[in-house]
Write a protein that holds these residues in place. Structure first.
Motif, PDB file in Angstrom:
ATOM      1  N   THR A  26       9.156   7.432  -8.635  1.00  0.00           N
ATOM      2  CA  THR A  26       8.695   7.603 -10.011  1.00  0.00           C
ATOM      3  C   THR A  26       7.170   7.602 -10.072  1.00  0.00           C
ATOM      4  OG1 THR A  26       8.927   5.221 -10.385  1.00  0.00           O
ATOM      5  CG2 THR A  26      10.755   6.640 -11.101  1.00  0.00           C
ATOM      6  N   GLY A  27       6.541   7.186  -9.005  1.00  0.00           N
ATOM      7  CA  GLY A  27       5.081   7.226  -8.905  1.00  0.00           C
ATOM      8  C   GLY A  27       4.680   8.019  -7.677  1.00  0.00           C
ATOM      9  N   GLY A  28       3.441   8.449  -7.640  1.00  0.00           N
ATOM     10  CA  GLY A  28       2.987   9.281  -6.538  1.00  0.00           C
ATOM     11  C   GLY A  28       2.126   8.556  -5.527  1.00  0.00           C
ATOM     12  N   GLU A  31       2.669   9.905  -1.853  1.00  0.00           N
ATOM     13  CA  GLU A  31       3.027  11.317  -1.694  1.00  0.00           C
ATOM     14  C   GLU A  31       2.559  11.875  -0.353  1.00  0.00           C
ATOM     15  OE1 GLU A  31       3.428  14.359  -5.007  1.00  0.00           O
ATOM     16  OE2 GLU A  31       2.160  12.805  -5.913  1.00  0.00           O
ATOM     17  N   HIS A  56       7.603  12.063  -2.154  1.00  0.00           N
ATOM     18  CA  HIS A  56       7.104  12.903  -3.238  1.00  0.00           C
ATOM     19  C   HIS A  56       7.543  12.309  -4.569  1.00  0.00           C
ATOM     20  CE1 HIS A  56      11.118  14.676  -2.598  1.00  0.00           C
ATOM     21  NE2 HIS A  56      11.065  15.036  -3.858  1.00  0.00           N
ATOM     22  N   ARG A  57       6.833  12.673  -5.590  1.00  0.00           N
ATOM     23  CA  ARG A  57       7.114  12.170  -6.934  1.00  0.00           C
ATOM     24  C   ARG A  57       8.154  13.064  -7.582  1.00  0.00           C
ATOM     25  NH1 ARG A  57       2.543  10.500 -11.323  1.00  0.00           N
ATOM     26  NH2 ARG A  57       3.985   9.493 -12.746  1.00  0.00           N
TER      27      ARG A  57
END
Length: 146
Positions: A26-28, A31, A56-57
């Motif tokens: 849910t957050g990057g 990433e 990845h988000r």
């Protein structure tokens, strides 16, 4: 680990073409990075290679499918951005039947990663059994969110 475990079980069952399996956050924050080295080591000790996975988000194109979130905080976050047709469920509800959150073992030691692996293996096995029975002639989409 959930993505790797479920993908491994699907391959073992000869059902690879029937599912799209992905994991997103849910957050990057991470990433493009591989899983935590301890997750990789834990999965590898059970014959599963997750070293090629990259964080990845979650994006809007992911939100029209069935999503299994690892924690209630993820469910809440996803419900604020998902389309009305998205199905968002807690992994602990649908795969384990316990309603539990899957803990993030990041701040603990190896035993925490092994515990998470065991819970995910149990849940992914149950999920595959249910999906294999319910969707034997169609394709399903499953995603996990950490």
């Amino acid at each position: 680990m959930a993505q790797g475990i479920f993908r491994h079980l699907v391959a073992e069952a000869g059902l690879t073409g029937r599912f799209t399996i992905d994991s997103a956050g849910t957050g990057g924050w991470h990433e493009g990075e591989p899983p935590d080295r301890r997750s990789i080591a834990t999965a590898k000790s059970h014959g599963i290679d997750i070293s090629g996975q990259r964080a990845h988000r979650i994006c809007s194109s992911d939100l029209g499918i069935s999503i299994l979130a690892m924690g209630r905080d993820n469910v809440a976050a996803l419900e604020t951005i998902a389309s009305p047709e998205a199905t968002i469920r807690l992994f602990g509800d649908i795969a384990l039947g316990t309603g539990e959150d899957i803990p993030d073992p990041y701040y603990g030691g190896p035993a925490g990663f092994e515990l998470v692996y065991t819970r995910l293996l149990t849940g992914c096995s149950s999920l595959l059994e249910a999906l294999g029975t319910e969707r034997a002639s169609c394709s399903g989409n499953t995603s996990s969110v950490r």
